[in-house]
Write an enzyme that holds these catalytic residues in place. Structure first.
Site, mmCIF file in Angstrom:
data_model
loop_
_atom_site.group_PDB
_atom_site.id
_atom_site.type_symbol
_atom_site.label_atom_id
_atom_site.label_comp_id
_atom_site.label_asym_id
_atom_site.label_seq_id
_atom_site.Cartn_x
_atom_site.Cartn_y
_atom_site.Cartn_z
ATOM 1 C CE LYS A 1 -21.160 -17.954 4.484
ATOM 2 N NZ LYS A 1 -22.162 -17.053 6.249
ATOM 3 N N GLY B 1 -11.617 -8.993 -2.395
ATOM 4 C CA GLY B 1 -11.180 -9.854 -2.053
ATOM 5 C C GLY B 1 -10.400 -10.569 -2.185
ATOM 6 N NE ARG C 1 -4.260 -1.649 1.748
ATOM 7 C CZ ARG C 1 -5.706 -1.823 2.875
ATOM 8 N NH1 ARG C 1 -4.920 -2.311 4.174
ATOM 9 N NH2 ARG C 1 -6.133 -2.925 2.222
ATOM 10 N N GLY D 1 -12.934 -3.710 0.010
ATOM 11 C CA GLY D 1 -14.457 -3.793 0.111
ATOM 12 C C GLY D 1 -14.758 -2.653 -0.688
HETATM 13 P P1 AMP Z 1 -15.441 -14.642 -0.731
HETATM 14 O O1 AMP Z 1 -14.658 -14.253 -0.161
HETATM 15 O O2 AMP Z 1 -16.811 -14.149 -0.794
HETATM 16 O O3 AMP Z 1 -14.643 -14.983 -2.380
HETATM 17 O O4 AMP Z 1 -14.835 -16.443 -0.957
HETATM 18 C C1 AMP Z 1 -13.911 -16.699 -0.902
HETATM 19 C C2 AMP Z 1 -13.866 -18.192 0.088
HETATM 20 O O5 AMP Z 1 -14.674 -19.458 -0.621
HETATM 21 C C3 AMP Z 1 -12.137 -18.557 -0.124
HETATM 22 O O6 AMP Z 1 -11.921 -18.514 1.783
HETATM 23 C C4 AMP Z 1 -13.070 -19.874 -0.164
HETATM 24 O O7 AMP Z 1 -12.430 -21.249 0.225
HETATM 25 C C5 AMP Z 1 -14.255 -20.185 -0.397
HETATM 26 N N1 AMP Z 1 -14.854 -21.331 -1.569
HETATM 27 C C6 AMP Z 1 -14.311 -21.513 -2.148
HETATM 28 N N2 AMP Z 1 -15.424 -22.696 -3.047
HETATM 29 C C7 AMP Z 1 -16.137 -22.782 -1.521
HETATM 30 C C8 AMP Z 1 -16.246 -24.617 -1.611
HETATM 31 N N3 AMP Z 1 -16.690 -25.019 -3.208
HETATM 32 N N4 AMP Z 1 -17.024 -24.717 -0.243
HETATM 33 C C9 AMP Z 1 -16.749 -24.089 0.138
HETATM 34 N N5 AMP Z 1 -16.093 -22.972 0.612
HETATM 35 C C10 AMP Z 1 -14.652 -22.215 -0.240
#
Ligand code: AMP
Length: 395
Positions: free
Chosen positions: A197, A353, A35, A376
């Protein structure tokens, strides 16, 4: 868009909001200076014009004036990176700051103490912003990481610099690059949305459906779509209350002519562990007691084919549990395809992220067009929101 190029800073004091919220280790040493490096071009341009720089930042989430959150810990690293001795003052408002700013000469840099040692910063207090505003002739916002916050130093302060405010190079390039996906894109446009999610990505998906030709859905969130369409997903990650929403997204995409690409197979595991037993399975027929943790080989080939024919690519969210080496291959294949497409002339943006961590971890950072620096803030831009830090400069 007004950037620092609109000004000659000779004999001017530039008051710059930077994002020096860097990680420190137990010895309070900087462990990742990215940064600070990102703010360097802005600072150097101002110094080369013959101006001086007064840097404002926050560090961490202090409750009080805690030593571990003092910006004095980053002074040495900043001096090394910027190639100029950086001065430090123990507060960001008050007589000590007035004296330090008063004696600042052209070519010099001063860092003020952590803005969040004053609760007024995060409250967006106008009087506090006015106190800060007296330190500079021109206000520069170069802190993309906090551009989505309406804090005193990121947004409120701008009202005291009518016609004397602008974007630093970093913030300007974040805006230009996200717009290459959201408004000035070349077709076909593909968004790869993965991660854990559906609920955390729904606003992004809704916003980009009008802007993309292809939507690749991967990672944990894909299982909610699969289950909603009648698939059996074992113990895979799922948000049962979002199944209807998943079907709505598919219907919306169809209506708008967006091709949705869901995984067709997956690497299943008998527990959430790198050492788990694993197999390849049809994503719609996962056996009881097994969970899908990565994209399967057919899915990787399918995603690669779509990515390679794209001219504009957004990568937001990994397509598997990339933190575990045995389930990282799907995400690595996606990174490879994106870098290949980029080499062939596509524009690729990695933002928001965990996809940023994945791209850096697997050494694809310099093989994509742009890696965003703000988690964010980038998510909110992709969601179509107006960021207060950006709006305040444009007003
Ligand atoms: P996000 O911060 O919403 O982009 O989510 C990222 C996280 O999703 C990472 O830590 C991954 O390990 C998790 N992730 C990706 N694919 C899967 C999966 N099939 N089952 C559980 N977690 C997952």
């Amino acid at each position: 868009m007004k950037t620092i190029d609109a000004y000659n800073f000779k004999d001017k004091k530039a008051l710059i909001r930077v994002d020096f919220n860097v990680p420190l280790n137990d010895q309070l040493e900087v462990t990742d200076p990215t940064r600070i490096e990102a703010a360097k071009p802005t600072i150097i341009k101002i110094l080369e014009d013959g101006g001086s720089c007064i840097l404002m930042s926050h560090l961490g989430r202090p409750k009080d004036r805690e030593n571990e959150f003092s910006l004095k810990h980053i002074v040495e690293t900043a001096s090394g990176i910027l190639g100029v001795e950086v001065k430090f003052v123990e507060d960001c408002i008050g007589p000590k700051v007035a004296a330090a700013v008063g004696s600042l000469e052209p070519g010099q840099i001063l860092i003020l103490e952590n803005l969040r040692f004053h609760a007024e910063e995060e409250k967006g207090d106008v009087a506090f912003a006015k106190e800060l505003a007296q330190w500079g002739n021109i206000y520069v916002n170069d802190a993309f990481g906090t551009a989505h916050r309406a804090h005193a130093s990121t947004a409120v302060i701008a009202q005291f610099f009518k016609d004397r405010k602008c974007f630093g190079y970093l913030l300007a390039s974040e805006i230009i690059n996200v717009n290459k996906v959201l408004s000035d894109s070349q077709s076909p446009v593909t968004a790869i949305i993965g991660g854990a999610k559906v609920s955390s990505k729904i606003t992004i998906i809704e916003n980009i459906l009008d802007k993309v030709d292809h939507l690749i859905i991967g990672g944990g969130m894909a299982f909610t779509f699969v289950k909603a369409q009648g698939g059996t997903i074992g113990t895979s990650l799922v948000e049962d209350d979002k199944q209807e929403l998943a079907l709505d997204i598919l219907a919306m995409a169809k209506e708008k002519g967006v091709e949705v690409h869901l995984p067709v197979d997956t690497i299943i595991a008998d527990s959430f562990s790198n050492e788990a037993k694993s197999e390849i399975a049809d994503i719609y027929k996962i056996p009881e007691g097994w969970m899908g943790l990565d994209a399967g080989p057919k899915t990787r080939a399918l995603f690669t084919e779509v990515i390679l024919k794209s001219k504009t690519i957004l990568f937001n969210g990994p397509v598997g549990v990339f933190e575990m080496p045995n389930f990282a291959n799907g995400t690595i294949e996606v990174c490879k395809a994106i870098s290949e497409a980029t080499k062939n002339g596509a524009f690729s943006l990695v933002g928001g992220g965990d996809s940023v961590s994945a791209v850096k971890q697997f050494n694809f950072g310099d093989k994509v067009s742009y890696v965003s620096t703000g988690g964010g803030a980038m998510l909110e831009m992709l969601e179509g929101k107006t960021l207060p830090g950006i709006a305040a400069i444009l007003e």
